[in-house]
Design a protein around this motif. Structure first.
Motif, mmCIF file in Angstrom:
data_model
loop_
_atom_site.group_PDB
_atom_site.id
_atom_site.type_symbol
_atom_site.label_atom_id
_atom_site.label_comp_id
_atom_site.label_asym_id
_atom_site.label_seq_id
_atom_site.Cartn_x
_atom_site.Cartn_y
_atom_site.Cartn_z
ATOM 1 N N TYR A 1 -4.126 -1.195 1.882
ATOM 2 C CA TYR A 1 -3.712 -0.605 3.199
ATOM 3 C C TYR A 1 -4.220 -1.446 4.312
ATOM 4 O O TYR A 1 -3.291 -1.670 5.364
ATOM 5 N N SER B 1 0.220 5.188 1.472
ATOM 6 C CA SER B 1 -0.282 6.031 2.363
ATOM 7 C C SER B 1 0.225 7.265 2.790
ATOM 8 O O SER B 1 1.502 7.298 2.806
ATOM 9 N N TYR C 1 -10.455 7.044 6.641
ATOM 10 C CA TYR C 1 -9.413 6.619 5.508
ATOM 11 C C TYR C 1 -10.151 6.834 3.941
ATOM 12 O O TYR C 1 -11.272 6.558 3.942
ATOM 13 N N ILE D 1 -5.077 6.892 1.187
ATOM 14 C CA ILE D 1 -4.277 5.352 1.061
ATOM 15 C C ILE D 1 -4.531 5.128 -0.623
ATOM 16 O O ILE D 1 -5.541 5.611 -1.115
ATOM 17 N N SER E 1 0.818 -1.376 -0.068
ATOM 18 C CA SER E 1 -0.155 -0.013 -0.126
ATOM 19 C C SER E 1 0.950 1.376 0.008
ATOM 20 O O SER E 1 1.950 1.139 0.459
#
Length: 234
Positions: free
Chosen positions: A118, A80, A200, A114, A78
């Motif tokens: 994630y 982020s 998120y 993200i 991921s």
């Protein structure tokens, strides 16, 4: 007297070491809400000269995430804006629809932008609803995932899936984001501290205009993380 002083000093040091070990053990046993084992992370700083356009940023992060995911031994990868526990992420004021919180709105919540897997990378469970779809990862679909604590505070006794939030206070003209999933609570600060309210959002939902503004520095300094059985030196 010298022997007695030495013994007393050694005893004090022994007690101090014991207390330190107990404190560290207690912190390590504290529930963080994630599984950090077999996770590697790297902070990447992209120069403004070569990545001044939103498309360049999206293309770079998508390429890195896809290549890592396809690498042998990698189970999830991921990109982020921040890491769990560090507590250095973005904070934003927000407004929920039909808020059930009688104590008023908090000044801000933690927000992590993200891309990729994630939640699988950091072992954060989706306790209700779902994670972001590939379509939501690729295009702005106004989707958001919130933490369990945030859902319980603002929609107590209700199903939070399908509820909406927007950035800013009530008078804000920002677009609404629809909640598609509830993530487990994660400590976003020193070990032993309480989880914070968290949202998120897919990186693709960052407006192009914002990528050229104050948030540009934030998204040019992203964290790449992966989970898997690999040699970190290779």
């Amino acid at each position: 007297m010298l022997v007695v002083s030495s013994v007393a000093l050694a005893f004090v040091l022994l007690v101090g070491a014991g207390l330190l070990i107990r404190s560290v053990s207690a912190l390590m046993a504290h529930e963080t809400g994630l599984r950090a084992g077999n996770v590697l992370s790297l902070r990447v700083a992209l120069p403004a000269a070569g990545y001044s356009q939103p498309q360049q940023l999206h293309r770079f992060y998508r390429s890195v995430q896809e290549r890592l995911t396809a690498s042998p031994g990698v189970r999830a990868a991921s990109v982020s804006t921040d890491l769990p526990i560090r507590g250095d992420g973005e904070r934003r004021a927000f407004t929920p629809d039909r808020a059930g919180d009688a104590g008023g709105l908090p000044p801000s919540i933690a927000v992590t932008w993200i891309y990729g897997g994630y939640f699988d990378t950091f072992g954060i469970p989706i306790v209700r609803g779902r994670a972001f779809t590939a379509d939501e990862q690729a295009q702005n679909r106004s989707a958001v995932i919130v933490s369990a604590a945030m859902a319980a505070r603002f929609w107590p006794g209700e199903d939070p899936i399908g509820k909406r939030i927007k950035w800013g206070l009530n008078a804000s003209t920002a677009p609404w984001y629809t909640i598609v999933g509830i993530a487990g609570d994660v400590v976003d600060g020193p070990l032993g501290s309480d989880p914070v309210l968290h949202a998120y959002v897919p990186f693709t939902e960052v407006p192009d205009a914002a990528l050229a503004g104050p948030i540009a520095g934030l998204v040019r300094n992203m964290t790449i993380a992966l989970r898997g059985e690999i040699d970190a030196t290779s």
